[in-house]
Scaffold this active site. Structure first.
Site, PDB file in Angstrom:
ATOM      1  CG  ASP A 260      -2.382  -0.149   0.823  1.00 32.77           C
ATOM      2  OD1 ASP A 260      -2.644  -0.379  -0.359  1.00 32.77           O
ATOM      3  OD2 ASP A 260      -3.261  -0.024   1.704  1.00 32.77           O
ATOM      4  CG  ASP A 413      -6.133  -6.196  15.360  1.00 33.03           C
ATOM      5  OD1 ASP A 413      -6.996  -5.349  15.702  1.00 33.03           O
ATOM      6  OD2 ASP A 413      -4.939  -6.091  15.668  1.00 33.03           O
TER       7      ASP A 413
END
Length: 482
Positions: A260, A413
């Site tokens: 990214d 997460d």
């Protein structure tokens, strides 16, 4: 200030005897001693005034620096949820502006009240004064001397009747929460002691990984390995090399480098590293997004939408600064065999620079408690703990059943772990399987890391609370650990 030609030893205040002599001999001509003491006194006063002015200047500059720092922090505030449209973006900006305006108003009100309390203190309204009779003050007009006394007595009345009760309630609530947290820590420590005493350890039901070289026997499912990274110029080589050296059949593994980066130099370096390992025979692909929405969650979500993902059963995730050992998959993936309820196998972190300085040693102590006590005990007794975002293996079916990766918080997460647990999936924590990484060695890097880790849990709690209340989750014993 000019030099008066007096040394610091000579600059001393006139003694009491000199003052008495000056009172009795005001009309007499001044002698050398009195002239000298008077001159000394003048310069002592000038020095003290100069020192006081310096203190006031430093205090004023400190307040101005604090104010500018607060303004920069408030101006830099941003929400955890990226806008999906122009209208949502404007609404979110208005909410954020209103929220931080309330914070600034509260700060200014606190400063004003603090100044008011200082004035009251110097006027003689000390906090240690027992049994302040407010009713007597209002009933006896003669007892009120000046508008300030009336104002302060009214403020004390407001504090007693309106501010003190909620503050006392909050203090009691904090005490209760502290006791609950202490009890939770005590139970976790007792659970860790029980695990050590009984030598409880998660073991796979069938460990057939010894036949790895033949490729015909053993449990070797299709595993997808993902390495999300962004402008990682320092550690990309180590992480890619460590993942490419995993001890797993080459036909059963695919490595995705999810870059990214917005730096063209970093993109070129990472792409060249991937090409080098492709030429060496590794099954690895490079993937770069044009639209970089959603940060890490958006990156993982985009990678899971690839058409070839349907051919894989498990996905292992490693951040760019993690280097798994070659036997990582051999020690984690076999736990999934004949355990269809298992959704996640999480490994422990180990730190290569834990003895670098005092900050890294303190972090090592804190994270060691988190892994060995919190996650291990929760994994053994309730089959649930928070996913650490890396060094873990997910069943792809569990990710899809839980809704996949979402960009609604910065703790993607923890978000996927909560949703998977509410769907009935079980977790296993392996305390004896370690994955190497590095700890932040500077305070600035540590502050940024902690900001990322703590900026989203409250928002996630608000989003998941209705689902948690409605969920029917039953705590079952972890039979695979016995």
């Amino acid at each position: 200030m000019e030099n008066p030609n007096w040394s610091m030893v000579e600059l001393e205040a006139p003694s009491e005897e000199d003052f008495l002599r000056a009172e009795h001999h005001t009309a007499a001509p001044a002698n050398k001693t009195r002239n000298r003491n008077a001159k000394q006194l003048t310069w002592v006063l000038l020095l003290k005034a100069h020192k006081a002015a310096g203190c006031l200047t430093s205090i004023a500059s400190a307040f101005f620096s604090l104010g500018s720092l607060v303004r920069r922090r408030v101006a830099a505030g941003r929400t955890d949820q990226p806008p999906t449209s122009a209208d949502t973006h404007e609404i979110q900006k208005l909410r954020t502006r209103f929220f931080y305006s309330c914070i600034k108003l509260f700060l200014w009100l606190s400063v004003v009240l603090f100044a008011f309390e200082l004035c009251a203190y110097f006027k003689g309204w000390h906090f240690a004064t027992p049994n302040l009779q407010l009713q007597y003050i209002f009933q006896s007009p003669l007892a009120i001397k000046g508008a300030f006394d009336l104002l302060y007595s009214s403020w004390v009345l407001v504090r007693v009747h309106y501010l003190a009760p909620p503050l006392q309630f909050l203090a009691n609530a904090c005490i209760v929460l502290f006791l609950i947290q202490s009890l939770d820590r005590l139970i976790l420590c007792l659970g860790c002691f029980w695990i050590r005493f009984k030598r409880i350890k998660p073991v796979p039901k069938h460990d057939d990984t010894s036949d790895l070289e033949s490729g015909q026997k053993g449990f070797f499912p299709m595993v997808l390995v993902q390495i999300p990274m962004c402008n990682e110029k320092e550690v990309y080589q180590q992480s890619i090399a460590a993942v490419c050296n995993l001890d797993w059949p080459k036909s059963k593994i695919l490595i995705q480098v999810l870059d990214d980066s917005d730096d063209p130099t970093a993109q070129t370096l990472i792409k060249e590293e991937v090409l080098k390992w492709q030429e060496a025979g590794a099954n690895i692909v490079y993937r770069h997004r044009i639209l970089r929405d959603g940060y890490k969650a958006g990156n993982l979500k985009s990678a899971m939408n690839c058409s070839y993902v349907k051919d894989y059963e498990f996905v292992a995730i490693f951040d760019a600064d993690f280097q798994p050992n070659p036997d990582f998959l051999r020690r984690t993936v076999p736990h999934f065999k004949d355990n269809e309820e298992l959704g996640l196998v999480q490994a422990r972190w180990s730190f290569v620079n834990k003895d670098e300085n005092l900050l890294t040693r303190l972090q090592d102590i804190n994270l060691s408690f988190h892994f060995e006590v919190e996650q291990q005990v929760n994994g053994v007794f309730i089959n649930f703990f928070g996913f650490n975002g890396t060094a873990g293996v997910w069943r792809i079916k569990a990710l899809e059943d839980s809704g996949g990766w979402m960009e609604r918080t910065t703790v993607e997460d923890m978000d996927i772990a909560v949703r998977a647990h509410l769907r009935g999936w079980k977790f296993i924590f392996l305390n004896d399987v370690e994955c190497q990484c590095e700890l932040p060695e500077s305070y600035e890097a540590y502050r940024k890391q902690q900001h990322r880790w703590h900026s989203g849990p409250m928002q996630l709690f608000r989003l998941c609370l209705p689902d948690i209340i409605r969920a029917k989750v039953y705590i079952l014993s972890n039979t695979s650990c016995l």
